[in-house]
Design a protein around this motif. Structure first.
Motif, mmCIF file in Angstrom:
data_model
loop_
_atom_site.group_PDB
_atom_site.id
_atom_site.type_symbol
_atom_site.label_atom_id
_atom_site.label_comp_id
_atom_site.label_asym_id
_atom_site.label_seq_id
_atom_site.Cartn_x
_atom_site.Cartn_y
_atom_site.Cartn_z
ATOM 1 N N ARG A 21 -11.327 53.125 -51.265
ATOM 2 C CA ARG A 21 -11.057 54.562 -51.257
ATOM 3 C C ARG A 21 -10.312 54.977 -49.996
ATOM 4 N NH1 ARG A 21 -16.889 56.872 -52.198
ATOM 5 N NH2 ARG A 21 -15.847 58.908 -51.944
ATOM 6 N N VAL A 22 -10.649 54.352 -48.870
ATOM 7 C CA VAL A 22 -9.914 54.647 -47.634
ATOM 8 C C VAL A 22 -8.461 54.212 -47.773
ATOM 9 C CG1 VAL A 22 -9.686 54.074 -45.190
ATOM 10 C CG2 VAL A 22 -11.950 54.553 -46.144
ATOM 11 N N LEU A 23 -8.248 53.015 -48.314
ATOM 12 C CA LEU A 23 -6.894 52.496 -48.469
ATOM 13 C C LEU A 23 -6.059 53.364 -49.403
ATOM 14 C CD1 LEU A 23 -7.655 48.684 -48.768
ATOM 15 C CD2 LEU A 23 -6.441 49.809 -46.889
ATOM 16 N N ASN A 24 -6.696 53.892 -50.440
ATOM 17 C CA ASN A 24 -5.965 54.668 -51.427
ATOM 18 C C ASN A 24 -5.957 56.159 -51.152
ATOM 19 O OD1 ASN A 24 -5.087 52.833 -53.867
ATOM 20 N ND2 ASN A 24 -7.098 52.086 -53.219
ATOM 21 N N GLY A 25 -6.737 56.577 -50.149
ATOM 22 C CA GLY A 25 -6.777 57.993 -49.814
ATOM 23 C C GLY A 25 -7.348 58.849 -50.915
ATOM 24 N N LYS A 26 -8.257 58.303 -51.696
ATOM 25 C CA LYS A 26 -8.815 59.030 -52.833
ATOM 26 C C LYS A 26 -10.317 59.204 -52.665
ATOM 27 C CE LYS A 26 -5.394 57.653 -56.285
ATOM 28 N NZ LYS A 26 -5.174 57.019 -57.594
ATOM 29 N N GLY A 27 -10.831 60.298 -53.194
ATOM 30 C CA GLY A 27 -12.256 60.554 -53.142
ATOM 31 C C GLY A 27 -12.659 61.176 -51.827
ATOM 32 N N GLU A 28 -13.797 61.851 -51.825
ATOM 33 C CA GLU A 28 -14.287 62.485 -50.617
ATOM 34 C C GLU A 28 -15.025 61.454 -49.778
ATOM 35 O OE1 GLU A 28 -16.621 65.901 -51.443
ATOM 36 O OE2 GLU A 28 -15.038 66.927 -52.557
ATOM 37 N N LEU A 29 -14.622 61.378 -48.509
ATOM 38 C CA LEU A 29 -15.241 60.428 -47.594
ATOM 39 C C LEU A 29 -15.584 61.131 -46.296
ATOM 40 C CD1 LEU A 29 -13.049 57.201 -47.895
ATOM 41 C CD2 LEU A 29 -15.465 57.390 -48.446
ATOM 42 N N ASP A 30 -16.688 60.716 -45.696
ATOM 43 C CA ASP A 30 -17.014 61.199 -44.375
ATOM 44 C C ASP A 30 -15.907 60.782 -43.408
ATOM 45 O OD1 ASP A 30 -19.051 62.140 -42.265
ATOM 46 O OD2 ASP A 30 -18.597 60.086 -41.651
ATOM 47 N N ALA A 31 -15.441 61.735 -42.593
ATOM 48 C CA ALA A 31 -14.299 61.473 -41.702
ATOM 49 C C ALA A 31 -14.598 60.344 -40.732
ATOM 50 C CB ALA A 31 -13.930 62.745 -40.946
ATOM 51 N N ALA A 32 -15.820 60.297 -40.208
ATOM 52 C CA ALA A 32 -16.180 59.242 -39.255
ATOM 53 C C ALA A 32 -16.181 57.877 -39.937
ATOM 54 C CB ALA A 32 -17.548 59.535 -38.645
ATOM 55 N N THR A 33 -16.662 57.828 -41.187
ATOM 56 C CA THR A 33 -16.665 56.562 -41.917
ATOM 57 C C THR A 33 -15.251 56.085 -42.186
ATOM 58 O OG1 THR A 33 -18.758 57.119 -43.000
ATOM 59 C CG2 THR A 33 -17.403 55.424 -44.052
ATOM 60 N N ALA A 34 -14.393 56.998 -42.629
ATOM 61 C CA ALA A 34 -13.001 56.630 -42.901
ATOM 62 C C ALA A 34 -12.315 56.145 -41.637
ATOM 63 C CB ALA A 34 -12.250 57.826 -43.483
ATOM 64 N N ALA A 35 -12.593 56.820 -40.509
ATOM 65 C CA ALA A 35 -11.975 56.411 -39.241
ATOM 66 C C ALA A 35 -12.459 55.028 -38.837
ATOM 67 C CB ALA A 35 -12.295 57.434 -38.148
ATOM 68 N N ARG A 36 -13.776 54.747 -39.054
ATOM 69 C CA ARG A 36 -14.315 53.434 -38.697
ATOM 70 C C ARG A 36 -13.679 52.340 -39.544
ATOM 71 N NH1 ARG A 36 -19.146 54.499 -39.593
ATOM 72 N NH2 ARG A 36 -19.724 53.259 -41.448
ATOM 73 N N VAL A 37 -13.498 52.609 -40.819
ATOM 74 C CA VAL A 37 -12.873 51.623 -41.706
ATOM 75 C C VAL A 37 -11.435 51.352 -41.266
ATOM 76 C CG1 VAL A 37 -12.078 51.191 -44.061
ATOM 77 C CG2 VAL A 37 -14.358 52.142 -43.665
ATOM 78 N N ARG A 38 -10.685 52.408 -40.952
ATOM 79 C CA ARG A 38 -9.297 52.210 -40.518
ATOM 80 C C ARG A 38 -9.240 51.426 -39.211
ATOM 81 N NH1 ARG A 38 -8.742 57.854 -42.191
ATOM 82 N NH2 ARG A 38 -7.705 57.905 -44.228
ATOM 83 N N GLN A 39 -10.202 51.682 -38.308
ATOM 84 C CA GLN A 39 -10.224 50.952 -37.050
ATOM 85 C C GLN A 39 -10.483 49.465 -37.288
ATOM 86 O OE1 GLN A 39 -9.500 52.102 -34.023
ATOM 87 N NE2 GLN A 39 -9.750 50.024 -33.217
#
Length: 343
Positions: A21-39
Motif C-alpha cells: 500500500r505504501v508503494l502504490n500510494g493507496k489506502g489510508e495509512l498512518d503517516a508515521a508507519t508509511a514514513a517508516r516503511v519508506r525509510q
C-alpha cells in the motif's frame, strides 16, 4: 540475494500488504508507519518489480532531496526551507545523502527506479551532475540548488556569489582598509572562484589590488581557516583586513588572530560568508555576507511544486536569490586603531 518485499516488511515490522500500500500510494495509512516503511525501503535499497509498482500509474506526493551530507554547516537551513514549502503543499520529503559514495548512489538510484518520489531537489554531490541531468532528460522533474557555478540544462536556484565578494570589498574599503588578504574556499568550486573574482575586482578598481601572497587557500573548515591565517601572519606582507570564503574559516582566522595578540577589528577587520547561526556568537561577532540558505531551499521547492501541482513549465535558467552584507563587531566601522597591521 536480492532484497524482497518480505525483507522490507520484516525490518519495518509491518505486513507485506502494508508495504504494498505504501508503494502504490493507496489506502489510508498512518503517516508515521508509511514514513517508516519508506525509510526501510531507502536503507535496504529495495527496488520492487515493475508489475508490483502501482506508483508508476500515479503520484506519490513525495519529493526526493539529494545532498552530499547533512553535516555541512548550512545544509540544515536549506533543508528546512525545502521542508517548509513541501509540507505546506501536502507532500512528504525523502532525504538522501552521499556519505557512503557509490553505495549511497546505488540506493538512491534504486529509489529512482521504484518511482518513490515525484520530483527531486538536489544539492549536487560532487561528480553526479551528469547523472542528475540524465534523470531530468528521462522525465524526472529536477531543481538544482547550485553553489558551484554550474549551468545545468534544467532549473536551478543560485545566489550572487560574485556580488557578495564585491560587497565585502566595498565594505572594507569604506572602513579605510586597503591591504586585504583572502582565505579562499576550494577553488574547484565555482562559488569560491566567484567570491574571489568579485572581491579581487572591486579591490583592484579602487587602486588596491590584492597581492598574490595574501591569497591563502583553505577548505571551508575552522581548522583550515586557522592554518591559512597562521600562514598569512608569517608572510612578509602586512594586511589590515581579511575576507574568508565561509564563516567557519573566518572563525578559524579569528582564533589565529587572537593567539597572535592582534585585535579585531582594530588591527585586522574580518568578513566571512554564509551567515550561519554561529556567526553571531564568535568573539567578536562576525561580519559576513549572508547567503539566503533557507530562501534557496524555499525557492527550489516552490519551483518544483508549481510544476507538479500547477503544471507550470520548469525553465532551464537559474532563479537568483541575492546575498546581503551583515555588519557585526569583526568589522565595526567605529573600531579602528591608528596603526593597523597584521604581520
Amino acid at each position: 540475494m536480492p532484497i524482497t518485499i518480505t525483507d522490507v516488511a520484516t525490518r519495518a515490522g509491518v505486513s507485506k500488504t502494508t508495504v504494498s500500500r505504501v508503494l502504490n500510494g493507496k489506502g489510508e495509512l498512518d503517516a508515521a508507519t508509511a514514513a517508516r516503511v519508506r525509510q526501510v525501503i531507502a536503507e535496504l535499497g529495495y527496488v520492487p518489480k515493475a508489475g508490483a509498482v502501482g506508483l508508476a500509474r500515479g503520484r506519490t506526493r513525495v519529493i526526493g532531496m539529494l545532498v552530499p551530507s547533512l553535516t555541512w554547516p548550512w545544509i540544515g537551513e536549506v533543508l528546512q526551507g525545502t521542508i517548509d514549502v513541501v509540507e505546506s503543499a501536502g507532500y512528504g520529503l525523502m532525504v538522501f545523502t552521499c556519505t557512503q559514495g557509490d553505495q549511497s548512489m546505488r540506493r538512491f538510484a534504486g529509489q529512482v527506479s521504484a518511482k518513490s518520489f515525484d520530483g527531486l531537489v538536489v544539492i549536487e554531490p560532487e561528480g553526479t551532475l551528469d547523472y542528475i541531468n540524465s534523470l531530468h532528460e528521462q522525465g524526472l522533474p529536477v531543481v538544482l540548488i547550485d553553489d558551484r557555478e554550474h549551468r545545468p540544462r534544467f532549473p536551478s536556484v543560485a545566489t550572487t556569489n560574485r556580488a557578495g565578494g564585491e560587497a565585502a570589498a566595498e565594505h572594507l574599503l569604506s572602513l579605510g582598509r586597503s591591504r586585504a588578504a583572502v582565505i579562499t574556499g576550494e577553488l574547484r568550486f565555482g562559488c569560491s572562484r566567484e567570491r574571489l573574482a568579485g572581491f579581487r575586482s572591486r579591490m583592484a578598481e579602487s587602486g588596491h589590488p590584492i597581492s598574490p601572497k595574501l591569497v591563502e587557500g583553505a577548505d571551508f573548515t575552522f581548522e583550515g581557516g586557522l592554518r591559512a591565517m597562521t600562514r598569512l601572519l608569517h608572510s612578509d606582507i602586512s594586511f589590515d583586513a581579511v575576507f574568508a570564503h565561509n564563516d567557519l574559516s573566518a572563525a578559524g582566522a579569528l582564533q589565529a588572530l587572537a593567539e597572535a595578540k592582534l585585535r579585531v577589528p582594530q588591527d585586522v577587520a574580518v568578513v566571512g560568508f554564509d551567515d550561519v547561526p554561529m556567526a553571531a556568537y564568535t568573539n567578536p561577532p562576525l561580519s559576513t555576507v549572508r547567503q539566503p540558505m533557507r530562501g534557496m531551499g524555499e525557492a527550489a521547492a516552490r519551483l518544483l511544486m508549481s510544476h507538479l501541482d500547477g503544471g507550470e513549465q520548469l525553465l532551464d535558467e537559474p532563479h537568483i536569490v541575492p546575498t546581503e552584507l551583515v555588519v557585526r563587531g569583526s568589522s565595526h566601522p567605529q573600531a579602528r586603531s591608528s596603526e593597523p597591521g597584521g604581520a
